[in-house]
Design a protein around this motif. Structure first.
Motif, PDB file in Angstrom:
ATOM      1  N   PHE A  38       0.951  -1.167  -0.044  1.00 19.39           N
ATOM      2  CA  PHE A  38       0.109  -0.090  -0.047  1.00 19.39           C
ATOM      3  C   PHE A  38       0.991   1.233   0.046  1.00 19.39           C
ATOM      4  O   PHE A  38       0.226   2.273  -0.560  1.00 19.39           O
ATOM      5  CB  PHE A  38      -0.876   0.008   1.385  1.00 19.39           C
ATOM      6  CG  PHE A  38      -1.865  -1.046   1.373  1.00 19.39           C
ATOM      7  CD1 PHE A  38      -2.336  -1.754  -0.019  1.00 19.39           C
ATOM      8  CD2 PHE A  38      -1.792  -1.995   2.495  1.00 19.39           C
ATOM      9  CE1 PHE A  38      -3.399  -2.804   0.246  1.00 19.39           C
ATOM     10  CE2 PHE A  38      -2.909  -2.928   2.614  1.00 19.39           C
ATOM     11  CZ  PHE A  38      -3.304  -3.571   1.361  1.00 19.39           C
ATOM     12  N   PHE A  39       2.041   1.106   0.586  1.00 19.73           N
ATOM     13  CA  PHE A  39       3.018   2.154   0.732  1.00 19.73           C
ATOM     14  C   PHE A  39       4.174   1.680  -0.079  1.00 19.73           C
ATOM     15  O   PHE A  39       4.536   0.491  -0.480  1.00 19.73           O
ATOM     16  CB  PHE A  39       3.485   2.527   2.006  1.00 19.73           C
ATOM     17  CG  PHE A  39       2.457   3.071   3.099  1.00 19.73           C
ATOM     18  CD1 PHE A  39       1.120   3.372   2.622  1.00 19.73           C
ATOM     19  CD2 PHE A  39       2.793   3.208   4.286  1.00 19.73           C
ATOM     20  CE1 PHE A  39       0.214   4.012   3.462  1.00 19.73           C
ATOM     21  CE2 PHE A  39       1.882   3.931   5.216  1.00 19.73           C
ATOM     22  CZ  PHE A  39       0.535   4.163   4.742  1.00 19.73           C
ATOM     23  N   GLU A  51      -2.377  -0.038  -6.321  1.00 22.11           N
ATOM     24  CA  GLU A  51      -3.106  -1.384  -5.854  1.00 22.11           C
ATOM     25  C   GLU A  51      -2.866  -2.178  -6.631  1.00 22.11           C
ATOM     26  O   GLU A  51      -3.171  -2.282  -7.879  1.00 22.11           O
ATOM     27  CB  GLU A  51      -4.473  -0.962  -5.355  1.00 22.11           C
ATOM     28  CG  GLU A  51      -5.133  -2.172  -4.586  1.00 22.11           C
ATOM     29  CD  GLU A  51      -5.504  -3.334  -5.419  1.00 22.11           C
ATOM     30  OE1 GLU A  51      -5.246  -4.574  -4.768  1.00 22.11           O
ATOM     31  OE2 GLU A  51      -5.924  -3.079  -6.511  1.00 22.11           O
ATOM     32  N   TYR A  77      -3.735  -8.661   4.222  1.00 15.64           N
ATOM     33  CA  TYR A  77      -4.103  -7.260   3.436  1.00 15.64           C
ATOM     34  C   TYR A  77      -5.756  -7.517   3.130  1.00 15.64           C
ATOM     35  O   TYR A  77      -6.354  -6.560   3.121  1.00 15.64           O
ATOM     36  CB  TYR A  77      -3.401  -7.166   2.041  1.00 15.64           C
ATOM     37  CG  TYR A  77      -2.093  -6.750   2.184  1.00 15.64           C
ATOM     38  CD1 TYR A  77      -1.498  -6.319   3.358  1.00 15.64           C
ATOM     39  CD2 TYR A  77      -1.203  -6.770   1.128  1.00 15.64           C
ATOM     40  CE1 TYR A  77      -0.414  -5.862   3.672  1.00 15.64           C
ATOM     41  CE2 TYR A  77       0.234  -6.440   1.388  1.00 15.64           C
ATOM     42  CZ  TYR A  77       0.658  -6.060   2.669  1.00 15.64           C
ATOM     43  OH  TYR A  77       2.064  -5.474   2.454  1.00 15.64           O
ATOM     44  N   GLU A 110       2.581   0.342   6.932  1.00 14.73           N
ATOM     45  CA  GLU A 110       1.516   0.534   6.254  1.00 14.73           C
ATOM     46  C   GLU A 110       0.288  -0.149   6.582  1.00 14.73           C
ATOM     47  O   GLU A 110      -0.863   0.365   6.409  1.00 14.73           O
ATOM     48  CB  GLU A 110       1.937  -0.081   4.631  1.00 14.73           C
ATOM     49  CG  GLU A 110       1.967  -1.672   4.598  1.00 14.73           C
ATOM     50  CD  GLU A 110       2.538  -2.312   3.116  1.00 14.73           C
ATOM     51  OE1 GLU A 110       2.498  -1.341   2.318  1.00 14.73           O
ATOM     52  OE2 GLU A 110       2.575  -3.181   2.980  1.00 14.73           O
ATOM     53  N   HIS A 111       0.250  -1.056   7.435  1.00 16.37           N
ATOM     54  CA  HIS A 111      -0.670  -1.681   8.240  1.00 16.37           C
ATOM     55  C   HIS A 111      -1.356  -0.665   8.899  1.00 16.37           C
ATOM     56  O   HIS A 111      -2.428  -0.263   8.937  1.00 16.37           O
ATOM     57  CB  HIS A 111      -0.383  -3.043   8.866  1.00 16.37           C
ATOM     58  CG  HIS A 111      -0.097  -4.523   8.006  1.00 16.37           C
ATOM     59  ND1 HIS A 111       0.912  -4.524   7.236  1.00 16.37           N
ATOM     60  CD2 HIS A 111      -0.939  -5.153   7.988  1.00 16.37           C
ATOM     61  CE1 HIS A 111       0.912  -5.811   6.834  1.00 16.37           C
ATOM     62  NE2 HIS A 111      -0.289  -6.114   7.144  1.00 16.37           N
ATOM     63  N   GLY A 113      -0.633   2.474   9.032  1.00 22.67           N
ATOM     64  CA  GLY A 113      -1.238   3.654   8.352  1.00 22.67           C
ATOM     65  C   GLY A 113      -2.421   3.693   7.792  1.00 22.67           C
ATOM     66  O   GLY A 113      -3.194   4.543   7.729  1.00 22.67           O
ATOM     67  N   LEU A 114      -3.094   2.336   7.275  1.00 27.40           N
ATOM     68  CA  LEU A 114      -4.363   2.256   6.685  1.00 27.40           C
ATOM     69  C   LEU A 114      -5.180   1.537   7.517  1.00 27.40           C
ATOM     70  O   LEU A 114      -6.276   1.404   7.254  1.00 27.40           O
ATOM     71  CB  LEU A 114      -4.150   1.620   5.427  1.00 27.40           C
ATOM     72  CG  LEU A 114      -3.255   2.404   4.309  1.00 27.40           C
ATOM     73  CD1 LEU A 114      -3.374   1.777   3.087  1.00 27.40           C
ATOM     74  CD2 LEU A 114      -3.802   3.861   4.344  1.00 27.40           C
ATOM     75  N   GLY A 115      -4.864   1.533   8.888  1.00 27.87           N
ATOM     76  CA  GLY A 115      -5.631   0.736   9.662  1.00 27.87           C
ATOM     77  C   GLY A 115      -5.897  -0.693   9.518  1.00 27.87           C
ATOM     78  O   GLY A 115      -7.219  -1.411   9.894  1.00 27.87           O
ATOM     79  N   VAL A 116      -4.793  -1.484   9.064  1.00 27.46           N
ATOM     80  CA  VAL A 116      -5.114  -2.899   8.725  1.00 27.46           C
ATOM     81  C   VAL A 116      -4.542  -3.683   9.878  1.00 27.46           C
ATOM     82  O   VAL A 116      -3.214  -3.331  10.298  1.00 27.46           O
ATOM     83  CB  VAL A 116      -4.345  -3.182   7.558  1.00 27.46           C
ATOM     84  CG1 VAL A 116      -4.340  -4.785   7.404  1.00 27.46           C
ATOM     85  CG2 VAL A 116      -4.923  -2.563   6.305  1.00 27.46           C
TER      86      VAL A 116
END
Length: 292
Positions: A38-39, A51, A77, A110-111, A113-116
């Motif tokens: 994602f990043f 993506e 993901y 990235e997890h 960062g995007l709330g994963v």
């Protein structure tokens, strides 16, 4: 293709990506891969990163022969049922050219960062094994409920089914977990072409041992290696190789038991570069044993 920062800026990303995909297809390369992140992980995280499955769907519409896959999807993901549905859709729309590249995931930034959710390492590997089990079920057409430690699927329906059952490529060389999962569930594995030439034979020997432990034919597993390849006609640019030099280097990997080399090129967007790639592919066809 790990990076999407090319001449022309954001407005030209789609056109450039499409041209690269078409050129690779027409040059006769066997596969086309994008990172699934994602990043951006090479340089600043703000660097361009597409993506993965949207990008591969776009590439599918512009190509005819080349296999399409991620190197590799982090298991965290996407929910496994939706992931298998996504890869199946790519396979149907491409006429049977999809591959599922998958691994245990590692990029915590990235997890968060995007709330994963980003579970501990042991849990990620347990989730990976359950996801591999679900993939086999759904591509076998088994709609019976799946009850795992982390995932519960009441009816893993997958219609339309894949045109060609997508191969499962498991990325990484971890000797206790990753290669064990590859021996049990994978169709292909991916290792890194590092500076130590002894690493690949060692990893393949470990994989062979895991195959023997589970009764799997080692020869059934497609062995791939990720390497860098900077091609120029004369090899004069720093770090570059001529097609002839590249054939010699990559053929040595074939001699070690590698079936396919997946390459990253820093000049992949340069028009005409795939003429050189085609020369390497033709050269390897003359030196690599049949079946490799």
């Amino acid at each position: 293709m790990p990076k999407f920062t090319w001449d022309g800026g954001r407005a030209e990303i789609g056109k450039t990506f499409g041209r690269i995909a078409r050129d690779a297809d027409q040059a006769g390369l066997s596969s086309l891969w994008v990172m699934d992140h994602f990043f951006q992980i090479f340089g600043a995280p703000e660097g361009e990163m597409l993506e993965a499955y949207t990008a591969l769907g776009y590439a599918a519409a512009l190509t005819e022969r080349i296999t399409l896959g991620t190197l590799v999807t982090g298991v965290t993901y996407r929910h496994p049922g939706l992931l298998i549905k996504t890869v199946t859709t790519l396979d149907v729309l491409s006429g049977g050219r999809a591959c599922l590249g998958i691994g245990a995931a590692w990029n915590e930034e990235e997890h968060r960062g995007l709330g994963v959710p980003y579970p501990p390492t042991a849990e990620r590997f347990e989730r990976l094994e359950e996801t591999l089990q679900i993939a086999h079920r759904m591509w076998d057409g088994d709609e019976s409920p799946f009850e795992g430690k982390y995932y519960r699927l009441e009816r893993p329906l997958n219609h339309p089914p894949a045109v060609n059952r997508p191969k499962i490529l498991i990325g990484g060389g971890g000797e206790k977990k990753t290669l064990r999962l590859l021996a049990r569930y994978g169709d292909a594995g991916n290792l890194f072409d590092g500076p130590d030439p002894a690493v690949i034979p060692h990893k393949l020997a470990v994989l062979r041992g895991h195959c023997e432990a589970v009764g799997r034919d080692y020869a059934q597993i497609h062995k791939t290696v990720l390497s860098n390849l900077f091609l120029t006609r004369d090899g004069a640019a720093e770090g570059s190789q001529t097609p002839e030099q590249a054939v010699e280097r990559l053929a040595r990997l074939g001699e070690l038991g590698v079936d396919e080399v997946i390459v990253n090129s820093r000049v992949v967007s340069r028009p005409g570069v795939f003429d050189l790639f085609a020369e390497v592919a033709d050269g390897l066809a003359g030196v690599v044993p049949a079946g490799r």
